[in-house]
Write an enzyme that holds these catalytic residues in place. Sequence first.
Site, mmCIF file in Angstrom:
data_model
loop_
_atom_site.group_PDB
_atom_site.id
_atom_site.type_symbol
_atom_site.label_atom_id
_atom_site.label_comp_id
_atom_site.label_asym_id
_atom_site.label_seq_id
_atom_site.Cartn_x
_atom_site.Cartn_y
_atom_site.Cartn_z
ATOM 1 N N ASN A 287 37.743 84.434 3.223
ATOM 2 C CA ASN A 287 38.412 85.280 3.774
ATOM 3 C C ASN A 287 38.832 84.186 5.169
ATOM 4 O OD1 ASN A 287 39.314 87.415 4.564
ATOM 5 N ND2 ASN A 287 37.580 87.881 6.079
ATOM 6 N N ASP A 288 37.812 83.998 6.033
ATOM 7 C CA ASP A 288 37.862 83.460 7.928
ATOM 8 C C ASP A 288 37.821 81.808 7.676
ATOM 9 O OD1 ASP A 288 36.492 85.290 8.996
ATOM 10 O OD2 ASP A 288 35.033 84.591 8.414
ATOM 11 N N ILE A 289 38.358 81.138 6.016
ATOM 12 C CA ILE A 289 39.071 79.512 5.970
ATOM 13 C C ILE A 289 40.694 80.025 5.788
ATOM 14 C CG2 ILE A 289 36.019 79.082 6.260
ATOM 15 C CD1 ILE A 289 37.438 78.611 2.680
ATOM 16 N N VAL A 290 41.101 80.795 5.319
ATOM 17 C CA VAL A 290 42.491 81.102 4.912
ATOM 18 C C VAL A 290 43.218 82.192 5.382
ATOM 19 C CG1 VAL A 290 42.072 80.198 3.010
ATOM 20 C CG2 VAL A 290 42.216 82.402 2.956
ATOM 21 N N SER B 31 32.214 87.646 7.693
ATOM 22 C CA SER B 31 32.205 88.029 9.364
ATOM 23 C C SER B 31 32.981 89.305 9.758
ATOM 24 C CB SER B 31 33.239 86.924 9.986
ATOM 25 O OG SER B 31 34.928 86.841 9.702
#
Length: 477
Positions: free
Chosen positions: A405-408, A446
């Site tokens: 999720n966050d890293i893309v 997150s």
Amino acid sequence: MTFGTVSAAYIAAAALFILSLGGLSGQESAKRAVWYGIVGMALAVIATVCGPGVGRLLIIGPIITGGGLLGYYVANRVQMTEMPQLVAALHSVVGLAAVFIGFNAHIEVAHVAMHDAAGGSPLLGFAGILAHKTPVELAIMKVEVFLGVFIGAITFTGSIIAFCKLAGKLDGKARKLPGGHILNAGAFTMSVILLLMYVSGAGAWTLLLMTVLALFIGYHLIMGIGGADMPVVVSMLNSYSGWAAAAIGFTLGNDLLIVTGALVGSSGAILSYIMCKAMNRSFVSVILGGFGGTTGPAMEISGEQIATDADGVASALNDADSVIIVPGYGMAVAQAQQSVSELTRKLRAAGKDVRFAIHPVAGRLPGHMNVLLAEAKVPYDIVLEMDEINDDFSKTDVVIVIGSNDIVNPAAQEDPNSPIAGMPVLEVWKAKQVFVSKRGQGTGYSGIENPLFFKDNTRMFYGDAKVSISGLLPMLR
């Protein structure tokens, strides 16, 4: 063992620890490096227990045996998805040990003083070392005890909070008490004053009060860090535990504990710095526990998430020449690494260029995804770091995102109010087609919404990742 034999064993153990750290920097040498560490630790324990001045072996033996059996039991029960919280839990144990040893050293100093006043027989072991210290050396030792207890107490409560956040027992939002940094600064300032009083002979109450303050600092620091940044927190706590061990090593006069603590502390700090750069975070803000929260209202996201099925994903893969797979924590939860490895094998057998893109903080522990892919026998040479592959997404036909999720998340570049604003991310949305394998429409650990899921070239491939990826295999040509 004689002092010379123990010293030689300590030097050998320290060399093995250094070789272990060096080997862990590469996937090919990691397994051998782990064995270096195991042998080094076994050598260190044997040399310490069998060294001169060590008694009560009838007590030490069962304790070491019990601890070894407990460690074996826990290691066999813990899944790869639970490794981050296990590491945090083990850090808390190191911190608590530092606190206990520090208090024990303080008590031992008082006992030695009483013994000297009574004119008893010569003392052995640690007590004997204390008996021969000058007043200046005892004052220095008090500083070492104070620092060991201070860092250990921060590590203890900080690691417990990190464990609770990683295990889902606390939510991942950054939370601070009213006053925020002022409370932390006040507690730290009071601890410095207590240090001066303790060295001047004010008594054990200063050590006790400092411990309470340090326990609060550890709690408040980690509560003030958001869930998206927990991988950095784990690394930071690793560093804290190392410095606590080094400080206690000075107190005990144990050279190997000093060296080992310094290795752990410095390597953890370096890793934290590297990950802060990867997330565009300030290293100082990590130490102060003040990041991971929002700065304003998040950008509104328009559009809708469009779902696809296995036929649609398989058709795109069959037509593609180049494929990049982005694994995340969801792959670990679903234990889909073997299915992903088989998918990779079939695509490469069909002549397609398949690679993996790994973000420095993918998962909830540094190197989490690399370990999973190595376990599934994915070739090392196609597993690339973000900096090596990020420019290639615009030339890629298909990207498969598995549980990330966050890293893309393009909000890192597009939304200045996002909690991850400025964080370097894998720019998967630049590919021709993006397929996201997720269980549902949730926002992830997150709690940050991801505009990627609403883009025109993105399709959502809902379902358990292991089942979904396995379902693609018979459809591939």
